[in-house]
Scaffold this motif. Structure first.
Motif, PDB file in Angstrom:
ATOM      1  N   ARG A 126      13.706  65.772  14.283  1.00 13.15           N
ATOM      2  CA  ARG A 126      12.673  64.886  14.786  1.00 13.15           C
ATOM      3  C   ARG A 126      11.409  65.512  14.863  1.00 13.15           C
ATOM      4  O   ARG A 126      11.375  66.660  15.315  1.00 13.15           O
ATOM      5  CB  ARG A 126      13.348  64.515  16.349  1.00 13.15           C
ATOM      6  N   ALA A 127      10.493  65.008  14.438  1.00 13.47           N
ATOM      7  CA  ALA A 127       9.123  65.237  14.362  1.00 13.47           C
ATOM      8  C   ALA A 127       8.213  64.255  15.502  1.00 13.47           C
ATOM      9  O   ALA A 127       8.562  63.082  15.543  1.00 13.47           O
ATOM     10  CB  ALA A 127       8.306  65.259  13.071  1.00 13.47           C
ATOM     11  N   PRO A 128       7.261  64.975  16.276  1.00 13.07           N
ATOM     12  CA  PRO A 128       6.564  64.036  17.499  1.00 13.07           C
ATOM     13  C   PRO A 128       5.558  63.256  16.617  1.00 13.07           C
ATOM     14  O   PRO A 128       5.268  63.245  15.284  1.00 13.07           O
ATOM     15  CB  PRO A 128       5.790  65.301  17.897  1.00 13.07           C
ATOM     16  N   GLN A 129       5.267  62.113  17.303  1.00 14.25           N
ATOM     17  CA  GLN A 129       4.595  60.902  16.748  1.00 14.25           C
ATOM     18  C   GLN A 129       3.092  61.634  16.337  1.00 14.25           C
ATOM     19  O   GLN A 129       2.321  60.587  15.716  1.00 14.25           O
ATOM     20  CB  GLN A 129       4.180  59.926  17.982  1.00 14.25           C
ATOM     21  N   SER A 130       2.676  62.735  16.961  1.00 16.46           N
ATOM     22  CA  SER A 130       1.367  63.137  16.570  1.00 16.46           C
ATOM     23  C   SER A 130       1.270  63.434  15.234  1.00 16.46           C
ATOM     24  O   SER A 130       0.023  63.783  14.488  1.00 16.46           O
ATOM     25  CB  SER A 130       0.935  64.345  17.450  1.00 16.46           C
ATOM     26  N   ASP A 212      15.046  70.111  16.268  1.00 16.59           N
ATOM     27  CA  ASP A 212      13.412  69.925  16.895  1.00 16.59           C
ATOM     28  C   ASP A 212      12.693  70.843  16.313  1.00 16.59           C
ATOM     29  O   ASP A 212      12.694  71.935  16.911  1.00 16.59           O
ATOM     30  CB  ASP A 212      13.739  69.746  18.366  1.00 16.59           C
ATOM     31  N   PRO A 213      12.234  70.873  15.154  1.00 16.49           N
ATOM     32  CA  PRO A 213      11.223  71.956  14.735  1.00 16.49           C
ATOM     33  C   PRO A 213      10.090  72.452  15.605  1.00 16.49           C
ATOM     34  O   PRO A 213       9.436  71.735  16.233  1.00 16.49           O
ATOM     35  CB  PRO A 213      10.904  71.602  13.473  1.00 16.49           C
ATOM     36  N   ARG A 217       5.972  75.209  12.840  1.00 17.74           N
ATOM     37  CA  ARG A 217       6.577  75.030  11.598  1.00 17.74           C
ATOM     38  C   ARG A 217       6.274  73.588  10.835  1.00 17.74           C
ATOM     39  O   ARG A 217       6.537  73.428   9.848  1.00 17.74           O
ATOM     40  CB  ARG A 217       8.057  75.134  11.480  1.00 17.74           C
ATOM     41  N   LEU A 218       5.813  72.837  11.884  1.00 23.27           N
ATOM     42  CA  LEU A 218       5.208  71.491  11.437  1.00 23.27           C
ATOM     43  C   LEU A 218       3.865  71.545  10.700  1.00 23.27           C
ATOM     44  O   LEU A 218       2.877  70.747  11.101  1.00 23.27           O
ATOM     45  CB  LEU A 218       5.355  70.461  12.642  1.00 23.27           C
ATOM     46  N   THR A 219       3.754  72.305   9.583  1.00 21.79           N
ATOM     47  CA  THR A 219       2.663  72.421   9.068  1.00 21.79           C
ATOM     48  C   THR A 219       2.683  72.305   7.467  1.00 21.79           C
ATOM     49  O   THR A 219       3.966  73.100   7.026  1.00 21.79           O
ATOM     50  CB  THR A 219       1.807  73.650   9.291  1.00 21.79           C
ATOM     51  N   LEU A 220       1.949  72.021   6.647  1.00 19.10           N
ATOM     52  CA  LEU A 220       2.220  72.179   5.257  1.00 19.10           C
ATOM     53  C   LEU A 220       2.379  73.603   4.793  1.00 19.10           C
ATOM     54  O   LEU A 220       3.043  73.724   3.894  1.00 19.10           O
ATOM     55  CB  LEU A 220       1.243  71.356   4.335  1.00 19.10           C
ATOM     56  N   ARG A 221       1.712  74.405   5.416  1.00 22.69           N
ATOM     57  CA  ARG A 221       1.536  75.551   4.793  1.00 22.69           C
ATOM     58  C   ARG A 221       3.089  76.289   5.211  1.00 22.69           C
ATOM     59  O   ARG A 221       3.219  77.117   4.217  1.00 22.69           O
ATOM     60  CB  ARG A 221       0.366  76.482   5.867  1.00 22.69           C
ATOM     61  N   TYR A 222       3.428  75.963   6.289  1.00 17.12           N
ATOM     62  CA  TYR A 222       5.040  76.569   6.236  1.00 17.12           C
ATOM     63  C   TYR A 222       6.057  75.761   5.533  1.00 17.12           C
ATOM     64  O   TYR A 222       6.694  76.424   4.813  1.00 17.12           O
ATOM     65  CB  TYR A 222       5.318  76.540   7.688  1.00 17.12           C
ATOM     66  N   THR A 223       6.154  74.626   5.306  1.00 19.09           N
ATOM     67  CA  THR A 223       7.122  73.877   4.620  1.00 19.09           C
ATOM     68  C   THR A 223       6.835  74.161   3.047  1.00 19.09           C
ATOM     69  O   THR A 223       7.958  74.231   2.649  1.00 19.09           O
ATOM     70  CB  THR A 223       6.974  72.379   5.109  1.00 19.09           C
TER      71      THR A 223
END
Length: 307
Positions: A126-130, A212-213, A217-223
């Motif tokens: 689950r990723a936030p709507q933001s 819920d990451p 971690r919710l960045t392209l740099r991390y993924t």
């Protein structure tokens, strides 16, 4: 009554996620609570999770055990959890996951029905709507999905949301390879070795969990860094196997070159055009690069930091 199943949650300085995981583990139904225990293995240098775990333990329906592993590393904390756990079956739940009430019962049913040594099950991120632009990509990236029906499978996944039969684990008290403490993949190495030794794997589609990451971690740099690391996995596994599989190393490196040659230009074009699906192409290219550049100086550190 003898403890039959140990639910294990490794953690490191994620109090909010740990609280959610704890509550969901303690709310399991369809399993005799007298046969259960919950083990929380804390990999912080200081025992930062102890107070929260002890507070939960006071009113828990089955024993809750706290274990402190100050030596940094993902393999270290998993091995400590196993040494602490008393159950013949070990159910791993990550500290950013939330299990529905029937989760454990579904894992146990599949294991018994197919006499599996390890059972894997879905993870729904689950990723936030933001995270509007990359939300679909992030949710796919952190999810574990498989079209297989319940039953035996010929492949394996990571340790989070899995059920292991202790007697099938190699390596005594340290089945997870400590050389993977910082780079991860300790579970892939374990399951790969188990598969080579004839272990039976099964898939339990009804034993899914939420994930819920954490925001960092919710960045392209991390993924994309993780995608590169995931790409390294199959090549590095061939190199680490006994005997060393040099043909496999060469095969995966060539596959990686092909993937990079195919997806690299696609990713660059989509990025230049600001296409909303550009992240997925970048991910594919990063995995290809990882298969090709997998040794020493290219290994990335994802775990093992405690400060």
């Amino acid at each position: 009554m003898t403890i039959a199943v140990s639910i294990v949650i490794p953690t490191q300085r994620r109090p909010a996620g740990l609280a959610t995981a704890l509550m969901s583990a303690l709310a399991q139904t369809g399993v005799d609570p007298a046969s259960l225990e919950l083990v929380v293995a804390d990999n912080d240098q200081v025992p930062s999770a102890r107070r929260a775990v002890e507070a939960v333990a006071a009113n828990a329906p089955f024993p809750v055990v706290y274990a402190h592993e100050p030596a940094a590393g993902v393999a270290n904390v998993r091995n400590t959890a196993l040494r602490t756990a008393r159950g013949g079956l070990i159910a791993f739940l990550d500290d950013d996951q939330e299990a529905p009430a029937g989760w454990l019962a579904a894992l146990l049913t599949t294991r018994a029905r197919h006499d599996a040594d390890v059972v894997f099950a879905p993870v729904h991120a689950r990723a936030p709507q933001s995270e509007a632009i990359y939300r679909p990509y992030f949710e796919r990236f952190f999810s574990r999905l498989d079209d297989a029906e319940e039953g035996p499978i010929d492949h394996f996944y990571g340790c989070g949301n899995s059920l292991l039969r202790r007697a099938s684990l190699p390596g005594g008290d340290t089945p997870f390879a400590v050389e993977r403490n910082q780079i991860g993949g300790e579970d892939d190495l374990l399951f790969g070795n188990m598969q080579a030794a004839g272990a039976r794997f099964a898939w339990a589609p009804d034993a899914w969990v939420w994930e819920d990451p954490i925001p960092s971690r919710l960045t392209l740099r991390y993924t994309l860094a993780r995608a590169f690391g995931y790409g390294q996995g199959p090549t590095e596994h061939c190199w680490s196997s006994t005997p060393r599989d040099l043909v496999g190393v060469a095969k995966w490196m060539l596959i990686g070159l092909g993937q990079t040659a195919l997806y690299g230009p696609i990713a660059l074009a989509k990025w230049a055009l600001r296409r909303p699906d550009r992240a997925q192409a970048l991910d594919r290219a990063a995995r290809g690069l990882g298969k090709t550049f997998w040794w020493g100086p290219f290994r990335l550190i994802f775990y093992g930091r405690t400060a």
